[in-house]
Design an enzyme around this catalytic site. Sequence first.
Site, PDB file in Angstrom:
ATOM      1  N   ARG A   1       1.619   0.429   3.755  1.00 53.76           N
ATOM      2  CA  ARG A   1       2.364   1.036   2.656  1.00 53.76           C
ATOM      3  C   ARG A   1       3.765   1.379   3.148  1.00 53.76           C
ATOM      4  O   ARG A   1       4.085   1.191   4.313  1.00 53.76           O
ATOM      5  CB  ARG A   1       1.647   2.251   2.053  1.00 53.76           C
ATOM      6  CG  ARG A   1       0.839   3.125   2.939  1.00 53.76           C
ATOM      7  CD  ARG A   1       1.539   4.078   3.855  1.00 53.76           C
ATOM      8  NE  ARG A   1       2.664   4.775   3.301  1.00 53.76           N
ATOM      9  CZ  ARG A   1       3.594   5.334   4.030  1.00 53.76           C
ATOM     10  NH1 ARG A   1       3.565   5.234   5.364  1.00 53.76           N
ATOM     11  NH2 ARG A   1       4.599   5.986   3.500  1.00 53.76           N
ATOM     12  N   GLY A   2       4.572   1.889   2.186  1.00 51.61           N
ATOM     13  CA  GLY A   2       5.969   2.167   2.513  1.00 51.61           C
ATOM     14  C   GLY A   2       6.809   1.010   1.981  1.00 51.61           C
ATOM     15  O   GLY A   2       6.523  -0.155   2.276  1.00 51.61           O
ATOM     16  N   ALA A   3       7.842   1.347   1.203  1.00 49.44           N
ATOM     17  CA  ALA A   3       8.574   0.309   0.467  1.00 49.44           C
ATOM     18  C   ALA A   3       9.112  -0.822   1.357  1.00 49.44           C
ATOM     19  O   ALA A   3       8.838  -2.000   1.093  1.00 49.44           O
ATOM     20  CB  ALA A   3       9.685   0.963  -0.340  1.00 49.44           C
TER      21      ALA A   3
ATOM     22  N   ARG B   1       2.168  -4.379  -5.822  1.00 47.75           N
ATOM     23  CA  ARG B   1       2.659  -3.020  -6.097  1.00 47.75           C
ATOM     24  C   ARG B   1       3.969  -3.144  -6.877  1.00 47.75           C
ATOM     25  O   ARG B   1       4.955  -3.679  -6.367  1.00 47.75           O
ATOM     26  CB  ARG B   1       2.881  -2.236  -4.794  1.00 47.75           C
ATOM     27  CG  ARG B   1       1.568  -1.829  -4.141  1.00 47.75           C
ATOM     28  CD  ARG B   1       1.742  -0.754  -3.112  1.00 47.75           C
ATOM     29  NE  ARG B   1       1.967   0.561  -3.706  1.00 47.75           N
ATOM     30  CZ  ARG B   1       2.160   1.657  -2.977  1.00 47.75           C
ATOM     31  NH1 ARG B   1       2.152   1.583  -1.652  1.00 47.75           N
ATOM     32  NH2 ARG B   1       2.353   2.826  -3.547  1.00 47.75           N
TER      33      ARG B   1
ATOM     34  N   ASP C   1      11.847   4.553  -2.898  1.00 49.02           N
ATOM     35  CA  ASP C   1      11.179   3.276  -3.147  1.00 49.02           C
ATOM     36  C   ASP C   1      11.978   2.386  -4.082  1.00 49.02           C
ATOM     37  O   ASP C   1      11.747   1.180  -4.170  1.00 49.02           O
ATOM     38  CB  ASP C   1       9.791   3.513  -3.750  1.00 49.02           C
ATOM     39  CG  ASP C   1       8.891   4.202  -2.749  1.00 49.02           C
ATOM     40  OD1 ASP C   1       8.979   5.445  -2.627  1.00 49.02           O
ATOM     41  OD2 ASP C   1       8.145   3.494  -2.053  1.00 49.02           O
TER      42      ASP C   1
ATOM     43  N   LYS D   1       8.016   8.922  -3.704  1.00 43.07           N
ATOM     44  CA  LYS D   1       6.647   9.445  -3.729  1.00 43.07           C
ATOM     45  C   LYS D   1       6.531  10.655  -4.657  1.00 43.07           C
ATOM     46  O   LYS D   1       7.378  11.551  -4.627  1.00 43.07           O
ATOM     47  CB  LYS D   1       6.251   9.814  -2.294  1.00 43.07           C
ATOM     48  CG  LYS D   1       4.891  10.390  -2.101  1.00 43.07           C
ATOM     49  CD  LYS D   1       3.787   9.529  -2.663  1.00 43.07           C
ATOM     50  CE  LYS D   1       3.830   8.081  -2.197  1.00 43.07           C
ATOM     51  NZ  LYS D   1       3.109   7.162  -3.124  1.00 43.07           N
TER      52      LYS D   1
HETATM   53  O1  MRU Z   1       2.769   4.945  -1.804  1.00 41.83           O
HETATM   54  P1  MRU Z   1       3.476   4.739  -0.498  1.00 41.83           P
HETATM   55  O2  MRU Z   1       2.906   5.488   0.636  1.00 41.83           O
HETATM   56  O3  MRU Z   1       3.710   3.268  -0.212  1.00 41.83           O
HETATM   57  O4  MRU Z   1       4.868   5.408  -0.799  1.00 41.83           O
HETATM   58  C1  MRU Z   1       6.032   4.875  -0.489  1.00 41.83           C
HETATM   59  C2  MRU Z   1       6.651   5.699   0.528  1.00 41.83           C
HETATM   60  O5  MRU Z   1       6.410   5.472   1.690  1.00 41.83           O
HETATM   61  C3  MRU Z   1       7.447   6.845   0.147  1.00 41.83           C
HETATM   62  O6  MRU Z   1       7.632   7.027  -1.193  1.00 41.83           O
HETATM   63  C4  MRU Z   1       8.693   6.939   0.961  1.00 41.83           C
HETATM   64  O7  MRU Z   1       9.251   8.185   0.726  1.00 41.83           O
HETATM   65  C5  MRU Z   1       9.708   5.884   0.672  1.00 41.83           C
HETATM   66  S1  MRU Z   1       9.391   4.368   1.457  1.00 41.83           S
HETATM   67  C6  MRU Z   1       9.965   4.620   3.045  1.00 41.83           C
END
Ligand code: MRU
Length: 313
Positions: free
Chosen positions: A47-49, A82, A224, A235
């Site tokens: 996960r993480g954009a 996603r 994101d 998030k």
């Molecule tokens: O749902 P996730 O864990 O994939 O969420 C995305 C994120 O990691 C966060 O929103 C983050 O703050 C931005 S992406 C580095």
Amino acid sequence: MVGPVPFQLEGDILSVLDQRHLPHRVIYRKARNAFDVARLIRKMVVRGAPMIAIVSAYGLYLQALRNRRNLRKGWEALKNSRPTAVNLHNVLREVFPLVESNVPAKDLLEFARTVENRERRINEAIGRWGVSLFERPLRVLTYCNTGMWATIYPGTALGIIRFAHRKKLVRHVYVPETSPYMQGSRLTAYEMQLEGISYSVIPDNHIPFVMERGMVDIAIVGADRITSDNYVFNKIGTLSVALAAKRFGIPFVVAAPSTTFQNAPYSSDIPIEKRDDVPREDYLYYAFDITPPDLIYAIVSEEGIRKVTSPDL
Ligand code: MRU
């Protein structure tokens, strides 16, 4: 200490760190094609954009290597994995001409490596710019996880904190748990430990209170998706951080690579993910919320620090 790598390409297999088990167990899941990668993304293994964009690029390489005829379908599976984070969609748009033409698999490998290295360089630049926000040692509140597993080392918001810490400019970091997936208490806290940064995990409902107590000097979060008119999708819970920061005169800063920017203004039809893996039927889990520009002090990208508003600080 750096910690477990987010993924590793070993020949024709991509081993992807299962972030759901951190910090307790280090488990790698094997992906053999784009469909496997899409499944790992949907299940929040990775996960993480920025990170889901990077591993998707490797997924397309594996797909081209194994079964080129399904490359377009694999691309679509990744696209549907996603919807909210825009990095994935920006990278898929960028790679589309390679998917549609008959290029050899090695060209897709080169593309994936380029994406990975580009993000790494971008994050280093974000870190360097972000440090200039620290004129003195500060107490920081961050949110979710924006470090080496969500982006790529050194991270975005977390990269700034890392770089500032190395210059002895971080007094303490408040890490909200980030319910329901606990990316804060599981991942950010772990990265704080690995980096030797002084931190406290706080339940999400403590955010306004620690600000009211004067315990926070600056809030730095990731993103994101950032629209061309500076609406920040991040998030779920980020909006609460921004609202509380505004109330208590604390600068609210967003750190993100230009690959998180969308080339269009805010519109209400941008999809906001809802998770269906809820513990009970009567739960409602949104994955993201939207912070409007008037709550944002500045946005840090690899291009520099752009002031969005000038709050009375
Ligand atoms: O749902 P996730 O864990 O994939 O969420 C995305 C994120 O990691 C966060 O929103 C983050 O703050 C931005 S992406 C580095």
